[in-house]
Design a protein around this motif. Structure first.
Motif, PDB file in Angstrom:
ATOM      1  N   SER A 147      50.165  30.839  55.226  1.00 13.33           N
ATOM      2  CA  SER A 147      49.326  30.277  54.176  1.00 13.33           C
ATOM      3  C   SER A 147      48.544  31.326  53.397  1.00 13.33           C
ATOM      4  CB  SER A 147      48.376  29.244  54.755  1.00 13.33           C
ATOM      5  OG  SER A 147      47.954  29.642  56.033  1.00 13.33           O
ATOM      6  N   PHE A 148      48.204  32.414  54.004  1.00 14.54           N
ATOM      7  CA  PHE A 148      47.450  33.397  53.242  1.00 14.54           C
ATOM      8  C   PHE A 148      48.315  34.606  53.012  1.00 14.54           C
ATOM      9  CE2 PHE A 148      43.831  35.156  51.397  1.00 14.54           C
ATOM     10  CZ  PHE A 148      43.640  36.455  51.841  1.00 14.54           C
ATOM     11  N   SER A 149      48.827  34.735  51.817  1.00  8.88           N
ATOM     12  CA  SER A 149      49.713  35.860  51.566  1.00  8.88           C
ATOM     13  C   SER A 149      49.372  36.482  50.233  1.00  8.88           C
ATOM     14  CB  SER A 149      51.164  35.413  51.561  1.00  8.88           C
ATOM     15  OG  SER A 149      51.340  34.416  50.584  1.00  8.88           O
ATOM     16  N   ARG A 150      49.486  37.765  50.142  1.00  9.93           N
ATOM     17  CA  ARG A 150      49.266  38.439  48.873  1.00  9.93           C
ATOM     18  C   ARG A 150      50.597  38.910  48.350  1.00  9.93           C
ATOM     19  NH1 ARG A 150      44.310  42.261  50.010  1.00  9.93           N
ATOM     20  NH2 ARG A 150      42.781  40.694  50.553  1.00  9.93           N
ATOM     21  N   VAL A 151      50.825  38.599  47.092  1.00  9.15           N
ATOM     22  CA  VAL A 151      52.098  38.983  46.485  1.00  9.15           C
ATOM     23  C   VAL A 151      51.821  40.081  45.491  1.00  9.15           C
ATOM     24  CG1 VAL A 151      54.013  38.144  45.080  1.00  9.15           C
ATOM     25  CG2 VAL A 151      52.927  36.656  46.737  1.00  9.15           C
ATOM     26  N   ASN A 152      52.650  41.083  45.450  1.00  8.52           N
ATOM     27  CA  ASN A 152      52.441  42.128  44.463  1.00  8.52           C
ATOM     28  C   ASN A 152      53.054  41.747  43.135  1.00  8.52           C
ATOM     29  OD1 ASN A 152      50.836  44.321  45.103  1.00  8.52           O
ATOM     30  ND2 ASN A 152      52.331  45.010  46.630  1.00  8.52           N
ATOM     31  N   GLY A 153      52.257  41.801  42.103  1.00 11.18           N
ATOM     32  CA  GLY A 153      52.748  41.492  40.761  1.00 11.18           C
ATOM     33  C   GLY A 153      53.671  42.580  40.269  1.00 11.18           C
ATOM     34  N   GLY A 154      54.445  42.288  39.274  1.00 12.14           N
ATOM     35  CA  GLY A 154      55.456  43.221  38.777  1.00 12.14           C
ATOM     36  C   GLY A 154      54.876  44.560  38.367  1.00 12.14           C
ATOM     37  N   ASP A 155      53.682  44.528  37.742  1.00 15.05           N
ATOM     38  CA  ASP A 155      53.145  45.798  37.246  1.00 15.05           C
ATOM     39  C   ASP A 155      52.140  46.385  38.219  1.00 15.05           C
ATOM     40  OD1 ASP A 155      50.815  44.231  34.925  1.00 15.05           O
ATOM     41  OD2 ASP A 155      51.562  43.655  36.901  1.00 15.05           O
ATOM     42  N   ASN A 156      52.344  46.168  39.508  1.00 12.12           N
ATOM     43  CA  ASN A 156      51.520  46.748  40.565  1.00 12.12           C
ATOM     44  C   ASN A 156      50.107  46.190  40.672  1.00 12.12           C
ATOM     45  OD1 ASN A 156      52.835  48.311  42.310  1.00 12.12           O
ATOM     46  ND2 ASN A 156      52.731  50.184  41.082  1.00 12.12           N
ATOM     47  N   THR A 157      49.773  45.152  39.898  1.00  8.52           N
ATOM     48  CA  THR A 157      48.464  44.515  40.121  1.00  8.52           C
ATOM     49  C   THR A 157      48.618  43.533  41.270  1.00  8.52           C
ATOM     50  OG1 THR A 157      49.012  42.822  38.540  1.00  8.52           O
ATOM     51  CG2 THR A 157      47.709  44.669  37.720  1.00  8.52           C
ATOM     52  N   SER A 158      47.584  43.491  42.099  1.00  6.46           N
ATOM     53  CA  SER A 158      47.642  42.594  43.242  1.00  6.46           C
ATOM     54  C   SER A 158      47.476  41.149  42.776  1.00  6.46           C
ATOM     55  CB  SER A 158      46.526  42.974  44.207  1.00  6.46           C
ATOM     56  OG  SER A 158      46.911  42.715  45.510  1.00  6.46           O
ATOM     57  N   GLN A 159      48.314  40.281  43.337  1.00  4.75           N
ATOM     58  CA  GLN A 159      48.220  38.876  42.979  1.00  4.75           C
ATOM     59  C   GLN A 159      47.675  38.100  44.168  1.00  4.75           C
ATOM     60  OE1 GLN A 159      50.776  37.027  40.310  1.00  4.75           O
ATOM     61  NE2 GLN A 159      49.826  38.632  39.145  1.00  4.75           N
ATOM     62  N   HIS A 216      46.546  33.734  45.404  1.00 10.41           N
ATOM     63  CA  HIS A 216      46.764  32.342  45.068  1.00 10.41           C
ATOM     64  C   HIS A 216      45.497  31.712  44.517  1.00 10.41           C
ATOM     65  CE1 HIS A 216      44.519  31.584  48.744  1.00 10.41           C
ATOM     66  NE2 HIS A 216      45.352  32.371  49.366  1.00 10.41           N
ATOM     67  N   PHE A 217      45.675  30.801  43.593  1.00  7.82           N
ATOM     68  CA  PHE A 217      44.585  29.950  43.112  1.00  7.82           C
ATOM     69  C   PHE A 217      45.158  28.544  43.195  1.00  7.82           C
ATOM     70  CE2 PHE A 217      40.800  28.899  40.921  1.00  7.82           C
ATOM     71  CZ  PHE A 217      41.106  27.923  39.984  1.00  7.82           C
ATOM     72  N   GLY A 218      44.947  27.906  44.349  1.00  2.24           N
ATOM     73  CA  GLY A 218      45.721  26.694  44.591  1.00  2.24           C
ATOM     74  C   GLY A 218      47.180  27.086  44.662  1.00  2.24           C
ATOM     75  N   TYR A 219      48.055  26.386  43.926  1.00  2.00           N
ATOM     76  CA  TYR A 219      49.476  26.722  43.944  1.00  2.00           C
ATOM     77  C   TYR A 219      49.858  27.699  42.851  1.00  2.00           C
ATOM     78  CZ  TYR A 219      50.281  22.879  47.191  1.00  2.00           C
ATOM     79  OH  TYR A 219      50.267  22.049  48.277  1.00  2.00           O
ATOM     80  N   GLU A 220      48.867  28.154  42.122  1.00  2.54           N
ATOM     81  CA  GLU A 220      49.145  29.084  41.051  1.00  2.54           C
ATOM     82  C   GLU A 220      49.041  30.504  41.595  1.00  2.54           C
ATOM     83  OE1 GLU A 220      46.662  27.752  37.755  1.00  2.54           O
ATOM     84  OE2 GLU A 220      47.163  29.630  36.726  1.00  2.54           O
ATOM     85  N   ASN A 221      49.812  31.421  41.008  1.00  2.43           N
ATOM     86  CA  ASN A 221      49.664  32.825  41.359  1.00  2.43           C
ATOM     87  C   ASN A 221      48.926  33.518  40.235  1.00  2.43           C
ATOM     88  OD1 ASN A 221      50.810  33.277  43.852  1.00  2.43           O
ATOM     89  ND2 ASN A 221      52.873  33.163  43.017  1.00  2.43           N
ATOM     90  N   ILE A 222      47.829  34.170  40.560  1.00  2.00           N
ATOM     91  CA  ILE A 222      47.068  34.836  39.501  1.00  2.00           C
ATOM     92  C   ILE A 222      46.695  36.246  39.954  1.00  2.00           C
ATOM     93  CG2 ILE A 222      46.099  32.706  38.545  1.00  2.00           C
ATOM     94  CD1 ILE A 222      43.542  33.283  40.063  1.00  2.00           C
ATOM     95  N   PRO A 223      46.389  37.134  39.010  1.00  2.00           N
ATOM     96  CA  PRO A 223      45.887  38.449  39.423  1.00  2.00           C
ATOM     97  C   PRO A 223      44.602  38.286  40.225  1.00  2.00           C
ATOM     98  CG  PRO A 223      46.384  38.424  37.079  1.00  2.00           C
ATOM     99  CD  PRO A 223      46.497  37.007  37.561  1.00  2.00           C
ATOM    100  N   GLU A 224      44.469  39.112  41.239  1.00  2.00           N
ATOM    101  CA  GLU A 224      43.338  38.996  42.158  1.00  2.00           C
ATOM    102  C   GLU A 224      41.996  39.023  41.456  1.00  2.00           C
ATOM    103  OE1 GLU A 224      44.124  40.755  46.467  1.00  2.00           O
ATOM    104  OE2 GLU A 224      42.688  41.905  45.283  1.00  2.00           O
ATOM    105  N   ASP A 225      41.885  39.909  40.457  1.00  2.00           N
ATOM    106  CA  ASP A 225      40.570  40.039  39.839  1.00  2.00           C
ATOM    107  C   ASP A 225      40.218  38.874  38.921  1.00  2.00           C
ATOM    108  OD1 ASP A 225      41.810  42.866  37.875  1.00  2.00           O
ATOM    109  OD2 ASP A 225      42.453  40.783  38.057  1.00  2.00           O
ATOM    110  N   GLU A 226      41.145  37.939  38.760  1.00  2.00           N
ATOM    111  CA  GLU A 226      40.831  36.753  37.951  1.00  2.00           C
ATOM    112  C   GLU A 226      40.287  35.618  38.792  1.00  2.00           C
ATOM    113  OE1 GLU A 226      44.288  37.036  34.586  1.00  2.00           O
ATOM    114  OE2 GLU A 226      43.866  35.060  35.444  1.00  2.00           O
ATOM    115  N   LYS A 227      40.509  35.721  40.106  1.00  2.00           N
ATOM    116  CA  LYS A 227      40.229  34.540  40.931  1.00  2.00           C
ATOM    117  C   LYS A 227      38.752  34.157  40.902  1.00  2.00           C
ATOM    118  CE  LYS A 227      40.851  32.261  45.299  1.00  2.00           C
ATOM    119  NZ  LYS A 227      41.710  32.062  46.448  1.00  2.00           N
ATOM    120  N   GLU A 228      37.905  35.170  41.017  1.00  5.19           N
ATOM    121  CA  GLU A 228      36.474  34.887  41.087  1.00  5.19           C
ATOM    122  C   GLU A 228      36.006  34.085  39.883  1.00  5.19           C
ATOM    123  OE1 GLU A 228      34.217  38.236  42.997  1.00  5.19           O
ATOM    124  OE2 GLU A 228      33.020  37.918  41.176  1.00  5.19           O
ATOM    125  N   GLU A 229      36.495  34.515  38.704  1.00  8.00           N
ATOM    126  CA  GLU A 229      36.072  33.812  37.480  1.00  8.00           C
ATOM    127  C   GLU A 229      36.620  32.396  37.433  1.00  8.00           C
ATOM    128  OE1 GLU A 229      36.960  35.960  33.868  1.00  8.00           O
ATOM    129  OE2 GLU A 229      36.634  34.069  32.778  1.00  8.00           O
TER     130      GLU A 229
END
Lengths: 251, 329
Positions: free
Chosen positions: B33-45, B47-60
């Motif tokens: 359930s808790f997994s981090r996926v690496n985005g194509g351009d090396n930014t860490s991704q 989860h936000f619910g079922y959406e995949n977002i860049p890590e630094d966007e989650k807080e906002e």
């Protein structure tokens, strides 16, 4: 109409069109019940009125679409998909038109009541792109119906417009609003409604031309009474308030 | 674009979506359930619910969710759980069993449910305390004994004249809207002098180290981007001997109940959110984020990794909610 790449997007949202939230049949049922009750209890929740219309309007929207396709102007509307908002409408131009025109009356309706053409909510719960547009079009030309029928936006005027819309669109939301709306009318308005306006609304709604297949944006400069005659709309009975003929004073 | 085709395509789309939801639910059950996926351009991704977002966007994104729901938060909690969340929170405090004088830090505590329950609990404890019961006797203390009896005197506010501290809660939340709701509730309930509201990030608390007896985070940790950082901060601000307690939605252990719970979560809750709070998407996020949170065992391992001892968990209501606990010893 997917905006971002598939990865960075919530699976489901904006599936068929921007703003689309796909829903199962069960969710639609639940939403219909919840929004219906909320809309009656708190009519200010216009999002609930919208949600109710969207979740209950499946068959009516299909019928509307077919009817529009059979009409040449209706088909043109479905192909071109005109949208009424502050960027497509030149409000100042409408205000500059002569007093008796349809455009000027609509301008008066917007400015006197402080309405904006942007105020209509986008469609969310309709699971078909074409039907979503039909629903949106209906919502957007509601204010134009007010103008063409000469009804102010108070409770009585709204109920009357909804009654006409019931005949014109067949949407359950309109029928229920027209049926339950009078409950909220004061005694004077209620009496006026049942004696004068209801019969007129029924006659108007059933004998008028198909109002959804009218390209309103092309009639701004037309004389309002002439426009009404073209649409087979009988002049509204007096005593309703603002939207009267050009010579008489508004109350 | 003939009518039968439209009907068929609408039905097909309806079916596709129902199937998609069903598949997604079962996918979440099986996957880590808790997994981090690496985005194509090396930014860490992440989860936000079922959406995949860049890590630094989650807080906002999370901030916006809670800004939207703040005013209807309590109402929605009652509606979604039929009031049962109150029982869960009561049980949580009874498990904490705090004594008067405890310094509590309640993180992600916005609207104050845990803080106020804690204060009610210790107030009750205080009024039932042995010393206070003695005070009910209206006995005139003779002058030569008065100086001795004053050592035991409990003043009216419940604290002794010697150093016993007053129970106090520091409520910390990243979201100002939630804090505002909590602040006005505290005023209405008369808790203003025993609480303070601080805006801060659970991953980087604006608080001193080794200061608090108990650290709580109720229904908040699943919204944080880096759970390990939150746990590290919890460890830091606790006094030695302090207790970490977490109340959070977790994973249901019985398959039949899980199916019912999933159906209820996905079919009913977003609709409720739309009707009551005009916000479908925030409540869709809620039910999805629950599924993305680590399972009970995985989370208790993370608590151990942060340095806590005697880490354990207890399921409530078949695992719909779980209490995780650990000590800084």
């Amino acid at each position: 109409m997917h905006t971002d790449s598939e990865d960075n997007h919530h699976p489901g949202y904006d599936y068929l069109y921007s703003g689309h939230i796909p829903t199962t049949r069960f969710q639609k049922t639940l939403l219909a019940i919840g929004s219906g009750i909320t809309a009656i209890v708190d009519p200010a929740r216009d999002d609930m009125v919208s949600a109710f219309g969207e979740t209950t309007g499946y068959f009516a929207l299909q019928r509307l679409r077919e009817k529009m396709l059979k009409d040449p102007v209706g088909r043109q509307i479905l192909e071109e998909r005109p949208i009424l908002n502050s960027s497509t409408l030149d409000i100042d131009y409408l205000g500059s038109l002569p007093e008796n025109t349809f455009g000027k009356h609509y301008w008066k309706f917007l400015t006197k009541n402080g309405f904006s053409p942007d105020a209509r909510l986008p469609v969310q719960f309709v699971d078909d792109d074409d039907l979503q547009y039909v629903m949106l079009r209906y919502r957007q030309i509601h204010d134009l119906f007010h103008t063409v029928l000469g009804m102010p936006p108070h409770m009585l005027g709204e109920v009357i417009v909804k009654m006409v819309e019931t005949f014109q669109t067949g949407l359950p939301m309109c029928a229920l609003a027209a049926m339950f709306g009078p409950v909220r009318l004061g005694p004077v308005h209620r009496q006026k409604y049942f004696t004068t306006y209801l019969p007129w609304a029924i006659k108007c709604g059933s004998s008028a031309k198909f109002l959804m297949a009218v390209y309103y944006e092309k009639h701004w400069e037309q004389d309002l009474q002439e426009f009404r005659q073209e649409l087979n709309i009988i002049e509204p009975p007096p005593g309703i308030g603002r939207k009267k003929k050009n010579t008489e004073n508004a109350s | 674009m003939a009518a039968p085709m439209v009907k068929r395509s609408s039905l097909i789309i309806n079916n596709i979506f129902s199937n998609y939801i069903r598949k997604n639910i079962s996918k979440c059950k099986r996957s880590i359930s808790f997994s981090r996926v690496n985005g194509g351009d090396n930014t860490s991704q992440t989860h936000f619910g079922y959406e995949n977002i860049p890590e630094d966007e989650k807080e906002e994104r999370v901030y916006k969710v809670f800004e939207n729901v703040a005013t209807k938060y309590d109402l929605m909690n009652d509606a979604m759980s039929a009031g049962i969340h109150r029982l869960w929170k009561d049980y949580f405090i009874s498990k904490m069993a705090p004594t008067p004088g405890t310094q509590l830090v309640d993180v992600a505590g916005g609207t104050g449910d845990i803080a106020f329950r804690f204060l009610n609990y210790v107030r009750n404890e205080d009024s039932e305390s042995y010393n206070n019961q003695d005070r009910q006797f209206d006995v005139e203390t003779p002058p030569e004994l008065r100086s001795i009896s004053e050592l035991d005197e409990i003043s009216e506010s419940g604290e002794s004249k010697t150093e016993k501290a007053k129970s106090f809660v520091t409520i910390c939340d990243i979201n100002q809207a939630m804090l505002d709701v909590g602040k006005s509730k505290a005023e209405n309930l008369g808790f203003s002098s025993e609480t303070c509201f601080i805006q801060g990030n659970a991953e980087n608390l604006p608080l001193e180290s080794n200061k608090y007896d108990v650290y709580t985070i109720a229904y908040g940790i699943r919204n944080c981007t880096h759970i390990d950082k939150v746990l590290q901060e919890a460890y830091r601000v606790l006094k030695p001997g302090g207790r970490f307690m977490c109340l959070e939605f977790s994973h249901v252990t019985y398959p039949l109940i899980q199916q019912l719970y999933d159906s209820y979560s996905f079919q009913v809750i977003p609709v409720m959110g739309q009707v009551l709070a005009q916000d479908w998407k925030s409540y869709q996020y809620l039910v999805e984020s629950i599924r993305q949170f680590p399972k009970q065992e995985e989370f208790v391992e993370m608590i151990r990794n942060a340095g806590f001892k005697m880490a354990k968990y207890e399921n409530i209501t078949f695992g719909v909610t779980a209490i995780h606990s650990g000590f800084k010893i």
